[in-house]
Design a protein around this motif. Structure first.
Motif, PDB file in Angstrom:
ATOM      1  N   GLU A 277      35.040  32.090  42.139  1.00 41.67           N
ATOM      2  CA  GLU A 277      34.040  31.450  41.033  1.00 41.67           C
ATOM      3  C   GLU A 277      34.310  31.779  39.501  1.00 41.67           C
ATOM      4  OE1 GLU A 277      29.919  32.957  41.702  1.00 41.67           O
ATOM      5  OE2 GLU A 277      29.857  32.246  43.917  1.00 41.67           O
ATOM      6  N   ARG A 278      34.953  32.994  39.196  1.00 42.41           N
ATOM      7  CA  ARG A 278      35.347  33.320  37.904  1.00 42.41           C
ATOM      8  C   ARG A 278      36.699  33.924  38.152  1.00 42.41           C
ATOM      9  NH1 ARG A 278      30.717  37.274  36.996  1.00 42.41           N
ATOM     10  NH2 ARG A 278      30.344  37.026  39.178  1.00 42.41           N
ATOM     11  N   PRO A 279      37.687  33.015  38.227  1.00 49.30           N
ATOM     12  CA  PRO A 279      39.136  33.575  38.677  1.00 49.30           C
ATOM     13  C   PRO A 279      39.565  34.149  37.418  1.00 49.30           C
ATOM     14  CG  PRO A 279      38.965  31.095  38.643  1.00 49.30           C
ATOM     15  CD  PRO A 279      37.572  31.740  38.776  1.00 49.30           C
ATOM     16  N   GLU A 280      39.284  34.052  36.164  1.00 46.54           N
ATOM     17  CA  GLU A 280      39.911  34.289  34.977  1.00 46.54           C
ATOM     18  C   GLU A 280      39.411  35.848  34.723  1.00 46.54           C
ATOM     19  OE1 GLU A 280      37.407  32.219  35.488  1.00 46.54           O
ATOM     20  OE2 GLU A 280      35.916  32.879  33.724  1.00 46.54           O
ATOM     21  N   GLU A 281      38.381  36.193  35.398  1.00 46.94           N
ATOM     22  CA  GLU A 281      38.062  37.567  35.091  1.00 46.94           C
ATOM     23  C   GLU A 281      38.682  38.702  36.151  1.00 46.94           C
ATOM     24  OE1 GLU A 281      33.609  38.101  34.871  1.00 46.94           O
ATOM     25  OE2 GLU A 281      33.489  36.448  33.532  1.00 46.94           O
ATOM     26  N   ILE A 282      39.073  39.737  35.466  1.00 51.51           N
ATOM     27  CA  ILE A 282      40.047  40.567  36.408  1.00 51.51           C
ATOM     28  C   ILE A 282      39.393  41.812  36.827  1.00 51.51           C
ATOM     29  CG2 ILE A 282      42.475  41.563  36.397  1.00 51.51           C
ATOM     30  CD1 ILE A 282      42.680  38.701  36.243  1.00 51.51           C
ATOM     31  N   VAL A 283      39.428  42.307  38.098  1.00 49.36           N
ATOM     32  CA  VAL A 283      39.334  43.687  38.423  1.00 49.36           C
ATOM     33  C   VAL A 283      40.545  44.270  38.788  1.00 49.36           C
ATOM     34  CG1 VAL A 283      38.234  45.363  39.895  1.00 49.36           C
ATOM     35  CG2 VAL A 283      37.160  43.340  39.318  1.00 49.36           C
ATOM     36  N   LEU A 284      41.173  45.087  37.954  1.00 47.60           N
ATOM     37  CA  LEU A 284      42.634  45.503  38.191  1.00 47.60           C
ATOM     38  C   LEU A 284      42.718  46.952  38.893  1.00 47.60           C
ATOM     39  CD1 LEU A 284      45.260  45.615  35.339  1.00 47.60           C
ATOM     40  CD2 LEU A 284      45.232  47.604  36.997  1.00 47.60           C
ATOM     41  N   ILE A 285      43.280  47.024  40.045  1.00 45.97           N
ATOM     42  CA  ILE A 285      43.675  48.335  40.554  1.00 45.97           C
ATOM     43  C   ILE A 285      45.015  48.509  40.599  1.00 45.97           C
ATOM     44  CG2 ILE A 285      41.284  48.292  42.001  1.00 45.97           C
ATOM     45  CD1 ILE A 285      43.154  47.274  44.572  1.00 45.97           C
TER      46      ILE A 285
ATOM     47  N   TYR B  35      52.193  46.360  29.850  1.00 51.66           N
ATOM     48  CA  TYR B  35      51.181  45.653  30.411  1.00 51.66           C
ATOM     49  C   TYR B  35      50.160  45.260  29.274  1.00 51.66           C
ATOM     50  CZ  TYR B  35      47.344  43.682  33.297  1.00 51.66           C
ATOM     51  OH  TYR B  35      46.398  42.756  33.976  1.00 51.66           O
ATOM     52  N   ARG B  36      49.500  46.292  28.567  1.00 55.12           N
ATOM     53  CA  ARG B  36      48.613  46.136  27.660  1.00 55.12           C
ATOM     54  C   ARG B  36      49.312  45.180  26.633  1.00 55.12           C
ATOM     55  NH1 ARG B  36      48.793  50.410  23.303  1.00 55.12           N
ATOM     56  NH2 ARG B  36      50.651  49.199  22.676  1.00 55.12           N
ATOM     57  N   ASP B  37      50.434  44.970  26.297  1.00 57.72           N
ATOM     58  CA  ASP B  37      50.867  44.236  25.150  1.00 57.72           C
ATOM     59  C   ASP B  37      51.007  42.642  25.650  1.00 57.72           C
ATOM     60  OD1 ASP B  37      51.203  46.129  23.366  1.00 57.72           O
ATOM     61  OD2 ASP B  37      53.503  46.733  23.694  1.00 57.72           O
ATOM     62  N   ARG B  38      51.424  42.569  26.883  1.00 61.89           N
ATOM     63  CA  ARG B  38      51.870  41.303  27.421  1.00 61.89           C
ATOM     64  C   ARG B  38      50.464  40.573  27.538  1.00 61.89           C
ATOM     65  NH1 ARG B  38      56.250  39.259  30.763  1.00 61.89           N
ATOM     66  NH2 ARG B  38      55.751  37.324  31.553  1.00 61.89           N
TER      67      ARG B  38
ATOM     68  N   ASP C 151      46.065  39.099  24.965  1.00 63.90           N
ATOM     69  CA  ASP C 151      45.254  37.977  24.535  1.00 63.90           C
ATOM     70  C   ASP C 151      44.339  37.906  25.676  1.00 63.90           C
ATOM     71  OD1 ASP C 151      46.556  37.525  22.388  1.00 63.90           O
ATOM     72  OD2 ASP C 151      47.670  35.753  23.320  1.00 63.90           O
ATOM     73  N   ASP C 152      44.504  38.345  26.935  1.00 62.15           N
ATOM     74  CA  ASP C 152      43.456  38.417  27.823  1.00 62.15           C
ATOM     75  C   ASP C 152      42.813  39.801  28.321  1.00 62.15           C
ATOM     76  OD1 ASP C 152      45.536  39.064  29.440  1.00 62.15           O
ATOM     77  OD2 ASP C 152      45.218  37.606  30.926  1.00 62.15           O
ATOM     78  N   LEU C 153      42.946  40.778  27.570  1.00 65.65           N
ATOM     79  CA  LEU C 153      42.414  42.013  27.879  1.00 65.65           C
ATOM     80  C   LEU C 153      40.769  41.912  28.070  1.00 65.65           C
ATOM     81  CD1 LEU C 153      44.449  44.699  26.157  1.00 65.65           C
ATOM     82  CD2 LEU C 153      44.604  44.114  28.585  1.00 65.65           C
TER      83      LEU C 153
ATOM     84  N   ARG D 254      42.000  49.803  24.297  1.00 70.46           N
ATOM     85  CA  ARG D 254      41.680  48.585  23.654  1.00 70.46           C
ATOM     86  C   ARG D 254      40.252  48.038  24.261  1.00 70.46           C
ATOM     87  NH1 ARG D 254      46.728  46.357  21.736  1.00 70.46           N
ATOM     88  NH2 ARG D 254      47.563  48.074  20.575  1.00 70.46           N
ATOM     89  N   GLY D 255      39.496  48.581  25.006  1.00 63.30           N
ATOM     90  CA  GLY D 255      38.251  48.283  25.408  1.00 63.30           C
ATOM     91  C   GLY D 255      38.019  47.988  26.649  1.00 63.30           C
TER      92      GLY D 255
END
Lengths: 463, 463
Positions: free
Chosen positions: A267-275, A334-337, A340-342, A400-401
């Protein structure tokens, strides 16, 4: 806390099931299925078994780390992750060389030590000099400038055991700054008592740092029994001379990378849960607890969801970070790359503390933590009083939040093995790692299906 | 048995005192004083601390073993032993060199191993060949002649833990005869799973033997985790190639010797009660449990008697044997040098099984064992059902009729450390070694004052 965790491991599927029957904790049948399949499965163990057996050690920037990336890409695809890719970056390479030490007088004998990561070499053939002893790093800091000209400084000091590894930070000061503080005072080299909690004859390596304004001098770590021995020799009161030869070398710009795979959200593929976890290891062992276990736990958690045919609303992203040991370089890359989508990363957490079961959950969010608390309750874990930055590679994005949480594992014995040759697969209990897979699978699933915006009011949890 | 031994250690001085008050066990005030002073003292610990700190490793035939003899002569004189001397002999020298191994394919990685004592070297630069796997030594013995031409044979097989070390003999067959059995069948080299009971990344060395009629091939031991790793790699089913380079060398005739000191008997000085241990160690560790502990236990027991001003009727002789590890060469040298007065040795025993407390007493006499039984009772130790040859260096004289006994120590964990770099002082508990000192001091005192001729009807207890 270790005892509580043990009870959890052996009785968990029954007790959680009973809680669930009450309907009091918001758990549904899918949640129970995730826990049950994780606990009865070997997904996490199989992954760390494969990585440590088929690749072995994988020092950042080396050809071995490159093979580990290839292995992980293939494994991520095999278990059904999507969008599998490597995000490459470049690091300053470093490799170990010959490393020998011996007491020359008064009692000639060899000593076992290893160079710290990033250390410069001694002159070819090594150096021989008198030892100057500092019982602790603080004693060295308190010493006057100068006065150590041409000496080999020995910094001892013991690390305390604790479930949360609280002794590591204080003990690690000599590793990170010993060369700088000794170099400032004119020393020619430094040996430290290893940062670790065991009494085996394994030196512990680990990254050190040089200050910009102090000439770099070589630094190496003695095993605990060798440090004990050197202290006993010094107690005899005679001048102690040591021959020291370490020949590590900087290898210039070398490739590293973060390996990424996803379960794309429905439903919201652009939202990321990162493990995540880190893929690189030190070169002495095979990096089973540090951090093959984390790779197994996080990829194994995703595998559990995929095998159950579960597709979350948000995307679950598994990241195997490169070059963590040498300065969290994969975390920064990772943070730098993803600068724009953090803001689309709704929650991030890392497994990097071995394979023992978790005993509490730490929060790096201040809003909408109900989901995390529900998962903690389902796992019979209390909420810890400290905050978290989510783990070493998550720290840069947390600053970065990006909201974070962490399963605090029992690390009482973690520093017995940490950064030694003895970090090998036999130290991992399959049941323990399965309990971690259960925790990560349920947390990822619930966070990825939640409506919660964990970000609101997320504080700066940098620590 | 470990639990019983532990209770003994913590409660012994009280319980023995109570037994003594009953007068039921033949103990007198001097006996109690010996036990009390031994248990409250640090004589044994101080000796092993000094030897392992001020000499360190002391491989048979090397300059380090020579320094150990000098150290022991000085120590024996310092504690008040009489007639302190070295009985020299010559041995075939052997020293370790470079030793490296790596899997070349299918999964390139380094392996940790060490050459077995007495092994020949690989050709300079090493060899590379395919591995042929035998799960146990018995599987190799059952293999047909030939068929292993040019291969590196890997012999696995695990050693069982037991308080009396019963697993050592069976597990040790591959170490002693692996090179012969593989060589007969055409192999070019052998690697074995270490003979040991730990799961740390320490290979265990130890002496091997070549048959006269088989061309010698190199043999080395992998640490347990490395052997596990190699087995996992083999399980993948692909051909496994190993590069192996070990460069030990025979060093020709080298000096060794037995260091001897005595408390000369007041009435029958020509009659000898011998308590011994071995002075040499393997080169990897500092030989604390094997067998610095034994040197401390036996010399410390004599020191207790001397400090109490006790002079026995018979002579108590302390022997620190040289070159035990490389074939009991000090024990054979002693037997041959004393061939004409072995009949004056009324009892002999050795401490060579670490520093854990004893849990039973083994008899190598058939007549007049009442004294030994009284000492065992005073120590709250049962009499074991097995016989004994008195210990490795006592065996040769036992086979010539010298009566023996032995305190069987708890060796459950002994083979975790045995012949590894991890055999260091931190593994010795001062209270445990003091309990051993008490046992040896009382036994030596009582046997040296007894009227007993332990020799009558002494059977051939060779085992």
């Amino acid at each position: 806390m270790g005892a509580a965790a043990f009870v959890l491991t052996t009785c968990a599927s029954v007790s959680v099931g009973q809680v669930g029957m009450d309907g009091s904790d918001g758990m549904d049948a899918v949640d129970f299925q995730i826990l049950e399949q994780s606990r009865s499965g070997t997904q996490g163990y199989d992954i760390v078994e494969g990585l440590t057996t088929e690749v072995g050690e994988r020092l950042a920037g080396t050809e071995a780390e490159a093979r580990a990336r290839d292995w992980t890409v293939a494994k991520f695809k095999e278990i059904g992750l999507e969008n599998v890719r490597v995000e490459p970056f470049t690091i300053p390479g470093w490799e170990r060389g010959v490393e020998t030490a011996a007491i020359i007088s008064p009692f000639p004998q060899e000593m076992l030590l290893t160079a710290l990561g990033g250390s410069v070499a001694t002159p070819a053939g090594g150096i021989t000099s008198d030892i100057v002893y500092f019982p602790t790093f603080e004693d060295l800091e308190a010493a006057p400038m100068g006065g150590l000209d041409g000496k080999i400084v020995f910094i001892s000091g013991r690390m305390e055991k604790a479930p949360d590894g609280a002794g590591y930070g204080p003990a690690n000061r000599k590793r990170q700054s010993g060369a700088t503080e000794a170099g400032k005072r004119g020393a020619t080299a430094v040996v430290i008592r290893s940062v670790g909690t065991d009494s085996h004859r394994f030196p512990h390596t680990g990254q050190m740092r040089y200050a910009d304004d102090v000439a770099p001098i070589p630094i190496a770590a003695l095993s605990a029994p060798d440090a004990d021995q050197l202290e006993r020799i010094l107690e005899r009161g005679e001048t102690v001379r040591m021959a020291l030869n370490i020949q590590p070398r900087a290898t210039g710009d070398m490739p590293s990378g973060n390996v990424i795979g996803e379960i794309v959200g429905s439903e919201r593929p652009e939202e990321i849960v990162l493990i995540g976890a880190h893929l690189d290891s030190w070169d002495l062992g095979t990096g089973a607890i540090d951090d093959g276990a984390g790779v197994g736990i996080t990829a194994g958690a995703a595998q559990i969801l995929i095998e159950q045919g579960l597709r979350p609303k948000r995307t679950i992203r598994v990241v195997a970070f490169g070059a963590e040991e040498v300065g969290l370089l994969g975390g920064f890359a990772y943070r730098d790359r993803h600068a724009d989508d953090l803001d689309k990363h709704v929650l991030a957490t890392e497994s990097d503390f071995g394979a023992e079961p978790p005993y509490e959950v730490l929060l790096g969010v201040t809003e909408g933590d109900a989901v995390i608390r529900e998962v903690a309750a389902a796992l019979n874990l209390p909420i810890g009083t400290r905050g978290t930055n989510g783990g070493p590679d998550i720290g840069p994005m947390a600053r970065r939040g990006v909201p974070t949480m962490r399963f605090q594992q029992d690390g009482t014995d973690y520093f017995d093995l940490h950064h030694t040759p003895d970090d090998t697969l036999d130290k991992i209990d399959p049941d323990d790692i399965a309990e971690n897979v259960a925790a990560f699978a349920l947390m990822a699933w619930r966070a990825a299906n939640a409506e919660t915006d964990f970000r609101a009011d997320t504080p700066d949890t940098d620590k």
